[in-house]
Design a protein around this motif. Structure first.
Motif, PDB file in Angstrom:
ATOM      1  N   LEU A 249       0.831  -1.208   0.000  1.00  0.00           N
ATOM      2  CA  LEU A 249       0.000   0.000   0.000  1.00  0.00           C
ATOM      3  C   LEU A 249       0.865   1.257   0.000  1.00  0.00           C
ATOM      4  O   LEU A 249       0.635   2.188  -0.773  1.00  0.00           O
TER       5      LEU A 249
ATOM      6  N   TYR B 208      -6.759  -1.723   7.083  1.00  0.00           N
ATOM      7  CA  TYR B 208      -7.875  -1.228   6.270  1.00  0.00           C
ATOM      8  C   TYR B 208      -8.089   0.267   6.454  1.00  0.00           C
ATOM      9  O   TYR B 208      -8.422   0.974   5.496  1.00  0.00           O
TER      10      TYR B 208
ATOM     11  N   GLN C 225      -5.554   1.961   4.470  1.00  0.00           N
ATOM     12  CA  GLN C 225      -5.883   1.969   3.056  1.00  0.00           C
ATOM     13  C   GLN C 225      -6.909   3.044   2.726  1.00  0.00           C
ATOM     14  O   GLN C 225      -6.837   3.667   1.669  1.00  0.00           O
ATOM     15  N   HIS C 226      -7.812   3.279   3.649  1.00  0.00           N
ATOM     16  CA  HIS C 226      -8.757   4.386   3.476  1.00  0.00           C
ATOM     17  C   HIS C 226      -8.025   5.720   3.382  1.00  0.00           C
ATOM     18  O   HIS C 226      -8.325   6.552   2.524  1.00  0.00           O
TER      19      HIS C 226
ATOM     20  N   GLY D 214      -6.310   6.025   0.081  1.00  0.00           N
ATOM     21  CA  GLY D 214      -7.242   6.271  -1.014  1.00  0.00           C
ATOM     22  C   GLY D 214      -7.611   7.732  -1.160  1.00  0.00           C
ATOM     23  O   GLY D 214      -7.856   8.207  -2.273  1.00  0.00           O
TER      24      GLY D 214
ATOM     25  N   ASP E 196      -4.874   9.272  -3.153  1.00  0.00           N
ATOM     26  CA  ASP E 196      -4.789   8.816  -4.530  1.00  0.00           C
ATOM     27  C   ASP E 196      -5.879   9.409  -5.408  1.00  0.00           C
ATOM     28  O   ASP E 196      -5.702   9.496  -6.612  1.00  0.00           O
TER      29      ASP E 196
ATOM     30  N   SER F  38      -6.128   3.577  -9.573  1.00  0.00           N
ATOM     31  CA  SER F  38      -5.987   3.623  -8.119  1.00  0.00           C
ATOM     32  C   SER F  38      -7.110   2.880  -7.385  1.00  0.00           C
ATOM     33  O   SER F  38      -6.817   2.093  -6.466  1.00  0.00           O
TER      34      SER F  38
ATOM     35  N   SER G  63      -6.565  -0.516  -5.159  1.00  0.00           N
ATOM     36  CA  SER G  63      -7.065  -0.578  -3.783  1.00  0.00           C
ATOM     37  C   SER G  63      -7.968  -1.786  -3.585  1.00  0.00           C
ATOM     38  O   SER G  63      -7.870  -2.498  -2.585  1.00  0.00           O
ATOM     39  N   HIS G  64      -8.841  -2.024  -4.564  1.00  0.00           N
ATOM     40  CA  HIS G  64      -9.755  -3.160  -4.462  1.00  0.00           C
ATOM     41  C   HIS G  64      -8.991  -4.477  -4.469  1.00  0.00           C
ATOM     42  O   HIS G  64      -9.248  -5.365  -3.638  1.00  0.00           O
TER      43      HIS G  64
END
Lengths: 96, 136
Positions: free
Chosen positions: A32, B40, B43-44, B47, B50, B85, B89-90
């Motif tokens: 990530l 998670y 990752q939010h 995002g 991005d 992006s 992410s998915h």
């Protein structure tokens, strides 16, 4: 001045992403952070091109965006299936 | 960006608004990636940078494009970022779920922790994320 502010924000965010990539506990944190670092690199190249008055840098940014996406998908496929070829087991695993 | 025509001033003001918004999103997202407690939520935060920050900064650069080719390349970069992006992410979240990374949040049905032996999140940033390979 405008481009300096934008590139400074992008550089600070890249530093944070690099710290997370070095210290991330799981491999997904590292993926990530590296993906985020690559996106920031695209933005930094584009801003640097405008900063130096040479917008031809956008070609490099465009190529870097594509390579970054392919690299992220390839690394994730490797860590999920342990191979870069076809998935070894099962017939419904090939969606990544 | 030095001329004093009304159109130039309007362009500079709009570009400043876009760049300051994008830089704010960028710094908040970077701080979130560094400080959020599990994968998670990190990752939010990533995002946000991005999509929102990249789109705002690229729109600000689009205001300074000297000719059509540069503007087309900027729009192309923005389109690639907005397509790739969320896909990355998915795929990353799917790989993490398939590999058994447990979210930090409580189960919404029972209200208890998904991970039984999890210590309280006192060192939230450093080492409390679950190991990557373990399956529940």
């Amino acid at each position: 001045m405008l481009f300096a502010v934008a590139s400074l924000a992008v550089a600070v965010s890249m530093l944070f992403a690099l710290i997370r990539a070095l210290a991330g506990p799981s491999v997904f944190d590292r993926i990530l952070a590296v993906n985020m670092f690559g996106t920031k690199t695209v933005l930094l190249i584009a801003i640097a091109g405008f900063f130096m008055g040479r917008p031809e840098f956008l070609d490099i940014a465009l190529a870097y965006a594509l390579i970054n996406f392919i690299g992220t998908i390839a690394v994730m496929k490797f860590f999920r299936y342990r191979t870069l070829g076809l998935p070894r087991g099962g017939e419904d695993l090939g969606d990544l | 960006m030095g001329e004093l025509s009304p159109l130039g001033l309007l362009r500079d003001g709009l570009a400043w608004v876009l760049v300051l918004g994008g830089s704010g999103f960028m710094l908040v997202g970077g701080l979130g990636v560094l400080r959020m407690p599990d994968f998670y939520t990190r990752q939010h935060a990533a995002g946000i940078t991005d999509t929102s920050a990249a789109a705002l900064i690229l729109f600000a650069l689009l205001l300074f494009a000297p000719d059509f080719l540069v503007a087309a390349k900027l729009v192309l970069i923005l389109m690639f970022l907005l397509l790739t992006s969320p896909t990355a992410s998915h795929a990353l979240a799917q790989a993490a779920v398939a590999s058994g990374v447990v979210p930090l949040a409580d189960d919404w049905r029972t209200g208890e922790n998904r991970e039984a032996g999890r210590e309280s999140a006192k060192d939230a940033g450093a080492g409390s994320g679950p190991a990557s390979g373990e399956r529940q």
